[in-house]
Design a protein around this motif. Sequence first.
Motif, short mmCIF file in Angstrom:
data_model
loop_
_atom_site.label_atom_id
_atom_site.label_comp_id
_atom_site.label_asym_id
_atom_site.label_seq_id
_atom_site.Cartn_x
_atom_site.Cartn_y
_atom_site.Cartn_z
N VAL A 24 21.72 -33.60 -29.37
CA VAL A 24 22.06 -33.34 -27.98
C VAL A 24 23.43 -33.93 -27.66
O VAL A 24 24.21 -33.34 -26.91
N GLY A 57 17.00 -28.62 -30.49
CA GLY A 57 16.01 -28.30 -29.47
C GLY A 57 16.06 -26.84 -29.03
O GLY A 57 16.94 -26.08 -29.42
N ARG A 58 15.11 -26.47 -28.19
CA ARG A 58 15.03 -25.10 -27.70
C ARG A 58 15.96 -24.92 -26.51
O ARG A 58 16.09 -25.81 -25.66
N SER A 97 19.68 -30.70 -20.03
CA SER A 97 18.54 -30.13 -19.32
C SER A 97 17.44 -29.75 -20.31
O SER A 97 17.65 -29.71 -21.52
N THR A 98 16.25 -29.52 -19.78
CA THR A 98 15.12 -29.07 -20.60
C THR A 98 14.54 -27.80 -20.00
O THR A 98 13.99 -27.85 -18.90
N PRO A 99 14.66 -26.63 -20.65
CA PRO A 99 15.37 -26.47 -21.93
C PRO A 99 16.89 -26.52 -21.74
O PRO A 99 17.39 -26.49 -20.62
N ILE A 100 17.61 -26.60 -22.84
CA ILE A 100 19.07 -26.60 -22.82
C ILE A 100 19.55 -25.26 -22.26
O ILE A 100 19.02 -24.21 -22.62
#
Length: 309
Positions: A24, A57-58, A97-100
Motif C-alpha cells: 500500500v 489488495g483488491r 481506502s478499502t477497497p483501493i
Amino acid sequence: MKQIYFPEGTKLQDAENLNAMQSVEQLHLAAKRGQILEALAISCTAAHDLVVELPCGRAIIPRVECARGITEGTTRDIAILSRVGRPVSFEVVDALSTPILLSRKRAQERVIDWAMRELTAGDIISAKVTHLEPFGAFVDIGCGVPSFIGIEHLSVSRIFHPSERFSVGQSIYAAILGVDPEKERVLLTHKELLGTWEENAAFFQPCETVPGVVRSIESYGIFVELTPNLSGLAEYRPNLQNGDRVSVYIKSIVSARMKIKLNIIDRLCDQPPFQPPLHYFITEGRLTEWVYSPPDCTSRHIATVFASE
C-alpha cells in the motif's frame, strides 16, 4: 515524437509496474507521482464497476471511472464488460481506502491530452488491435484509448475484411493520418509501413514458384497477393474463390508498368486458413510523403502525402 503511452497489456509484467503495487505504501507513492499502472480486471460488478486484484489488495474502478465517455453516454458499457480478464491501465485515486480506488478514465485523459498536443500527421506509433468490423480495425493507441484504421488504409493489396490482415490482440505499427482536436480523435493508416512496390518486389524473382492468396477474381484474370503490399495478375482459372491459397509461377516482373505476371500452379486446398505475415519497413520516425510506385513507372502514381497543420 517519442511515444510515452502504450496499449494496455504492454507493461503488465514490467518490474517497475509490479514493484509499484507490492505494498500500500508503494501504491501510495505511485499515486503521488501520478504513475500509470497496469493489472488484470478480474470481474465486473452488477453496478458495472471493474474489480482489479493487485499484489497489495483488491481494488475497484467505479463505473464512471472505467472509460472516457461513460458519463456522457458516448461510450457504451460493453467497453467496461469487455475488459474482464484483460489488462487495464489506471491511475491510483486512493491507495488507503478499502477497497483501493483506481481510475482508468484519468489515464485515458492523459493519453488524449498528449495525443492532441504532440501527435502530428506522419508520426509512427505502436498500437494493438481490439476489434474488427467489415469497414476497418479498431485499435488501442494507449491506455485503452481507441482509434480506427479504415479497411482502405490497411494495405495496398485489396482485402474484403480486416481479418484477412489483422487478428484481435495483435500488436502493430500505424502512422498518424490526422488529429481532430475538436472531436479528440486520432486517425490512422497502416499500408505505408508495409513497403513500396519495389521493396516488396525485391523478395521475388522471375521463374520462381511461390505461395499466394487469391484476393480478386475478375473476368480478365485473378489477382494473387504475394505480400500484403504486392499482388500479381494470373490468367483466369475456374473454381477459385477469394481467400484461396494457391501456388503461383512468376512469369515476369515489370517495374516500369508495376506489373507481375503469374501462372497459377495449384490450389492449396489442404492448407489451413492463411493470414500473410506483416513485414514492416518503417517502425519509427515521421513520414512526410510515401510513394508506392517505382520511379520508372509512368502509368500509375500511388502516394500518400502527410500534411501537417
